[in-house]
Motif scaffolding. Sequence first.
Motif, PDB file in Angstrom:
ATOM      1  N   ALA A   1      24.182 111.326  66.782  1.00  0.00           N
ATOM      2  CA  ALA A   1      23.345 112.034  67.751  1.00  0.00           C
ATOM      3  C   ALA A   1      22.266 111.106  68.271  1.00  0.00           C
ATOM      4  N   ALA A   2      22.142 111.037  69.595  1.00  0.00           N
ATOM      5  CA  ALA A   2      21.100 110.220  70.212  1.00  0.00           C
ATOM      6  C   ALA A   2      19.786 111.006  70.206  1.00  0.00           C
ATOM      7  N   VAL A   3      18.797 110.462  69.476  1.00  0.00           N
ATOM      8  CA  VAL A   3      17.454 111.049  69.440  1.00  0.00           C
ATOM      9  C   VAL A   3      16.489 109.907  69.764  1.00  0.00           C
ATOM     10  N   ASN A   4      16.797 109.194  70.840  1.00  0.00           N
ATOM     11  CA  ASN A   4      16.111 107.948  71.170  1.00  0.00           C
ATOM     12  C   ASN A   4      15.316 108.032  72.466  1.00  0.00           C
ATOM     13  N   ASN A   5      14.943 109.246  72.857  1.00  0.00           N
ATOM     14  CA  ASN A   5      14.156 109.411  74.071  1.00  0.00           C
ATOM     15  C   ASN A   5      12.710 108.980  73.824  1.00  0.00           C
ATOM     16  N   VAL A   6      11.952 108.850  74.912  1.00  0.00           N
ATOM     17  CA  VAL A   6      10.512 108.639  74.823  1.00  0.00           C
ATOM     18  C   VAL A   6       9.899 110.001  74.523  1.00  0.00           C
TER      19      VAL A   6
ATOM     20  N   GLU B   1      19.585 108.725  87.778  1.00  0.00           N
ATOM     21  CA  GLU B   1      18.384 109.538  87.646  1.00  0.00           C
ATOM     22  C   GLU B   1      18.733 110.858  86.974  1.00  0.00           C
ATOM     23  N   ASP B   2      17.953 111.196  85.944  1.00  0.00           N
ATOM     24  CA  ASP B   2      18.194 112.447  85.235  1.00  0.00           C
ATOM     25  C   ASP B   2      16.860 113.064  84.839  1.00  0.00           C
ATOM     26  N   ALA B   3      16.897 114.012  83.930  1.00  0.00           N
ATOM     27  CA  ALA B   3      15.680 114.709  83.524  1.00  0.00           C
ATOM     28  C   ALA B   3      14.664 113.770  82.881  1.00  0.00           C
ATOM     29  N   ASN B   4      15.113 112.609  82.425  1.00  0.00           N
ATOM     30  CA  ASN B   4      14.221 111.651  81.776  1.00  0.00           C
ATOM     31  C   ASN B   4      13.665 110.603  82.728  1.00  0.00           C
ATOM     32  N   GLY B   5      13.973 110.723  84.015  1.00  0.00           N
ATOM     33  CA  GLY B   5      13.430 109.772  84.976  1.00  0.00           C
ATOM     34  C   GLY B   5      14.499 108.914  85.614  1.00  0.00           C
TER      35      GLY B   5
ATOM     36  N   ARG C   1      16.915 116.264  76.317  1.00  0.00           N
ATOM     37  CA  ARG C   1      15.540 116.442  75.842  1.00  0.00           C
ATOM     38  C   ARG C   1      15.219 115.432  74.748  1.00  0.00           C
ATOM     39  N   TYR C   2      16.222 115.062  73.961  1.00  0.00           N
ATOM     40  CA  TYR C   2      15.997 114.186  72.822  1.00  0.00           C
ATOM     41  C   TYR C   2      16.645 112.814  72.972  1.00  0.00           C
ATOM     42  N   GLY C   3      17.692 112.712  73.781  1.00  0.00           N
ATOM     43  CA  GLY C   3      18.431 111.465  73.894  1.00  0.00           C
ATOM     44  C   GLY C   3      18.307 110.849  75.281  1.00  0.00           C
ATOM     45  N   MET C   4      18.584 109.562  75.360  1.00  0.00           N
ATOM     46  CA  MET C   4      18.395 108.782  76.590  1.00  0.00           C
ATOM     47  C   MET C   4      19.736 108.391  77.203  1.00  0.00           C
ATOM     48  N   ARG C   5      19.865 108.568  78.521  1.00  0.00           N
ATOM     49  CA  ARG C   5      21.032 108.134  79.308  1.00  0.00           C
ATOM     50  C   ARG C   5      22.350 108.632  78.706  1.00  0.00           C
ATOM     51  N   LEU C   6      22.465 109.937  78.618  1.00  0.00           N
ATOM     52  CA  LEU C   6      23.669 110.549  78.070  1.00  0.00           C
ATOM     53  C   LEU C   6      24.584 111.006  79.207  1.00  0.00           C
ATOM     54  N   PRO C   7      25.884 110.759  79.106  1.00  0.00           N
ATOM     55  CA  PRO C   7      26.796 111.163  80.184  1.00  0.00           C
ATOM     56  C   PRO C   7      27.053 112.660  80.234  1.00  0.00           C
ATOM     57  N   GLY C   8      26.708 113.386  79.161  1.00  0.00           N
ATOM     58  CA  GLY C   8      26.923 114.827  79.120  1.00  0.00           C
ATOM     59  C   GLY C   8      25.948 115.488  78.167  1.00  0.00           C
ATOM     60  N   GLU C   9      25.784 116.811  78.323  1.00  0.00           N
ATOM     61  CA  GLU C   9      24.857 117.581  77.490  1.00  0.00           C
ATOM     62  C   GLU C   9      25.617 118.253  76.349  1.00  0.00           C
ATOM     63  N   PHE C  10      25.186 117.982  75.130  1.00  0.00           N
ATOM     64  CA  PHE C  10      25.736 118.631  73.943  1.00  0.00           C
ATOM     65  C   PHE C  10      24.595 119.334  73.223  1.00  0.00           C
ATOM     66  N   ASP C  11      24.581 120.679  73.236  1.00  0.00           N
ATOM     67  CA  ASP C  11      23.590 121.380  72.423  1.00  0.00           C
ATOM     68  C   ASP C  11      24.079 121.392  70.978  1.00  0.00           C
ATOM     69  N   LEU C  12      23.306 122.008  70.088  1.00  0.00           N
ATOM     70  CA  LEU C  12      23.652 121.958  68.664  1.00  0.00           C
ATOM     71  C   LEU C  12      25.007 122.598  68.378  1.00  0.00           C
ATOM     72  N   ALA C  13      25.326 123.687  69.073  1.00  0.00           N
ATOM     73  CA  ALA C  13      26.625 124.324  68.855  1.00  0.00           C
ATOM     74  C   ALA C  13      27.766 123.395  69.269  1.00  0.00           C
ATOM     75  N   MET C  14      27.605 122.711  70.400  1.00  0.00           N
ATOM     76  CA  MET C  14      28.634 121.778  70.847  1.00  0.00           C
ATOM     77  C   MET C  14      28.715 120.568  69.930  1.00  0.00           C
ATOM     78  N   ILE C  15      27.572 120.127  69.417  1.00  0.00           N
ATOM     79  CA  ILE C  15      27.582 118.993  68.494  1.00  0.00           C
ATOM     80  C   ILE C  15      28.358 119.361  67.234  1.00  0.00           C
ATOM     81  N   ALA C  16      28.187 120.597  66.753  1.00  0.00           N
ATOM     82  CA  ALA C  16      28.953 121.034  65.580  1.00  0.00           C
ATOM     83  C   ALA C  16      30.450 121.025  65.880  1.00  0.00           C
TER      84      ALA C  16
END
Length: 315
Positions: free
Chosen positions: A64-69, A221-225, A34-49
């Motif tokens: 943390a990648a927060v570089n999405n459009v 192709e992912d949720a960001n296009g 939702r916030y980052g671009m071209r990530l190989p895996g999903e890390f929510d806030l709990a996983m990031i911690a």
Amino acid sequence: MATKPELLIDAASLADMERLITAGANAIVVGESRYGMRLPGEFDLAMIAEAVNLAHSRGANVYAAVNNVMDNATVDSLPGYIRGLAEAGVHGIIFGDPAVLMIARTEAPDMKLHWNAEMTSTNYATANYWGRRGATRVILARELNMDQVLDVKANTEMEVQVQVHGLTNIYHSKRPLVHNYFDHQAKDSEVLQDVPINGTIENGLYLVETERPDERYPIYEDANGTHIMSSDDLCMIENLHELMEVNMDSFRIEGLLKSIAYNEAVVRAYRAVIDAYYADPEGYAFNEEWLDSIRELQDPARELSYGFFYKEQVY
């Protein structure tokens, strides 16, 4: 004494992250789509911690990648998300949208900010503009040649990061072009279900040009296009010393669409180069075995190249 550069790579999971740190990475990029671009895996806030705790126990950093459009709805959720990143202890945020910087300065004033505007981060004047507004690092466009990279490094007080290995993104659309194509072709639902959300080389999703039939451009192709990637892999390991000679701050390995075994081998090889140079810059000599360890796992259909580093730029 030369400045020892950071060795940075993205991770698809906590298990992969641990393996990459063991191989020699000392910075890891994570995030959620939702916030980052071209990530190989999903890390929510709990996983990031969890990732931060793991990394810090091994002397590594997490960005943390927060570089999405960003659209309006995503921007509205950014304050809480960035506060969550700060609480998790991430070392820095990768951003391209000014909204991220402005919100971070309010919600996480001590957070390091890495400006990454993809192919438009091409000059030190713009980098310094963002530096005056709080950015601490510029992530350079992959299209710059060596002279341009060195020129930026010589004319900014910001940290400078360059990609040194892996594929690069050459096209992005917010639209799911692959799925739209199959819709247009009136394929039935069973065929559509066979097309993955995250296209990989193994899944055989490629763009091939008529004029260059031997070059295959992977489609991710992912949720960001839709993202079309380069047909070759950047590999600067033989010439990494040219970047260390000017005290480059961070080397990025792009791990997207690669196996963990491949990424481990690449990290291990680049770590060996960095450590050897740092131990004795004057006596440093490249060991061909470092490159051979990558070649052993390199897809034979994907050439290792210097990318744009030694190409004359004509405008």
